[in-house]
Design a protein around this motif. Sequence first.
Motif, mmCIF file in Angstrom:
data_model
loop_
_atom_site.group_PDB
_atom_site.id
_atom_site.type_symbol
_atom_site.label_atom_id
_atom_site.label_comp_id
_atom_site.label_asym_id
_atom_site.label_seq_id
_atom_site.Cartn_x
_atom_site.Cartn_y
_atom_site.Cartn_z
ATOM 1 N N SER A 123 20.093 -9.520 28.804
ATOM 2 C CA SER A 123 20.684 -8.281 28.292
ATOM 3 C C SER A 123 20.762 -7.193 29.353
ATOM 4 O O SER A 123 21.595 -6.295 29.270
ATOM 5 N N LEU A 129 24.815 -4.277 30.190
ATOM 6 C CA LEU A 129 25.834 -4.362 29.133
ATOM 7 C C LEU A 129 25.304 -4.991 27.851
ATOM 8 O O LEU A 129 25.708 -4.599 26.756
ATOM 9 N N GLY A 130 24.392 -5.948 27.975
ATOM 10 C CA GLY A 130 23.811 -6.573 26.788
ATOM 11 C C GLY A 130 22.988 -5.599 25.965
ATOM 12 O O GLY A 130 22.893 -5.722 24.743
ATOM 13 N N MET A 133 25.337 -3.044 24.079
ATOM 14 C CA MET A 133 26.020 -3.609 22.907
ATOM 15 C C MET A 133 25.538 -2.936 21.623
ATOM 16 O O MET A 133 26.217 -2.987 20.595
ATOM 17 N N ILE A 134 24.364 -2.303 21.688
ATOM 18 C CA ILE A 134 23.800 -1.606 20.530
ATOM 19 C C ILE A 134 24.810 -0.603 19.968
ATOM 20 O O ILE A 134 24.901 -0.410 18.761
ATOM 21 N N GLY A 136 28.027 -0.867 19.974
ATOM 22 C CA GLY A 136 29.277 -1.465 19.525
ATOM 23 C C GLY A 136 29.223 -2.234 18.224
ATOM 24 O O GLY A 136 30.195 -2.895 17.874
ATOM 25 N N ASN A 137 28.115 -2.191 17.498
ATOM 26 C CA ASN A 137 28.055 -2.924 16.229
ATOM 27 C C ASN A 137 27.190 -2.155 15.234
ATOM 28 O O ASN A 137 26.275 -1.434 15.616
ATOM 29 N N ARG A 140 23.390 -2.412 15.252
ATOM 30 C CA ARG A 140 22.764 -1.946 16.503
ATOM 31 C C ARG A 140 21.983 -3.056 17.192
ATOM 32 O O ARG A 140 20.874 -2.850 17.679
ATOM 33 N N GLN A 141 22.585 -4.243 17.264
ATOM 34 C CA GLN A 141 21.945 -5.385 17.909
ATOM 35 C C GLN A 141 22.339 -5.452 19.380
ATOM 36 O O GLN A 141 23.517 -5.378 19.723
ATOM 37 N N ALA A 142 21.341 -5.611 20.237
ATOM 38 C CA ALA A 142 21.589 -5.905 21.643
ATOM 39 C C ALA A 142 21.889 -7.406 21.750
ATOM 40 O O ALA A 142 21.747 -8.151 20.771
ATOM 41 N N LEU A 143 22.287 -7.837 22.937
ATOM 42 C CA LEU A 143 22.628 -9.249 23.132
ATOM 43 C C LEU A 143 21.477 -10.158 22.728
ATOM 44 O O LEU A 143 21.678 -11.157 22.031
ATOM 45 N N LYS A 146 21.293 -10.468 18.965
ATOM 46 C CA LYS A 146 22.350 -11.310 18.399
ATOM 47 C C LYS A 146 22.058 -12.793 18.603
ATOM 48 O O LYS A 146 22.177 -13.587 17.681
#
Length: 156
Positions: A123, A129-130, A133-134, A136-137, A140-143, A146
């Motif tokens: 991540s 970037l991983g 990702m929090i 973008g969803n 609020r899950q990081a890579l 997910k």
Amino acid sequence: MKSKGFAPEYSTFFIRTVAFLIDGMILLLPFYLCGYLAKTMIGIPDYIDMSRPGSYSSEIQTVVLLKKILQFIIGWLYSAVLYSSSYEGTLGMNICNIRVTDSEGNRISFTVGTIRYFIMPISFLVFGLGIFMIFGNEKRQALHDKISGTLVVDKN
């Protein structure tokens, strides 16, 4: 099982970052002790300056490698054991009043905690970037969340 009526409040990036920093401070002493333990195990005297190469250069490389291995094991056990315990998160997460769950709000297993821990460094690759990702969803899950199927939620 908490799946009935599980309507979590997903943890924010800021709170997760504070928890991560607290855990870093908590692990400073054990990580320092790893260096001392590794140095002692290899038999390098205390008066040798580890930052200067010299007659102990191969031993110093061994100490550095051993120290990193010990730190990795401590970090893994600290995280995976606490994620899967009744605390449902690290000490930093508990101080920040957040916890790690599966998608239905249940405590995760040691195996899932281990997967989450081993994926977490990914991540941070490519400028984090991983982690970002929090934003973008909606969950609020990081890579690493997910991939491991976990959520970081506020304690209710």
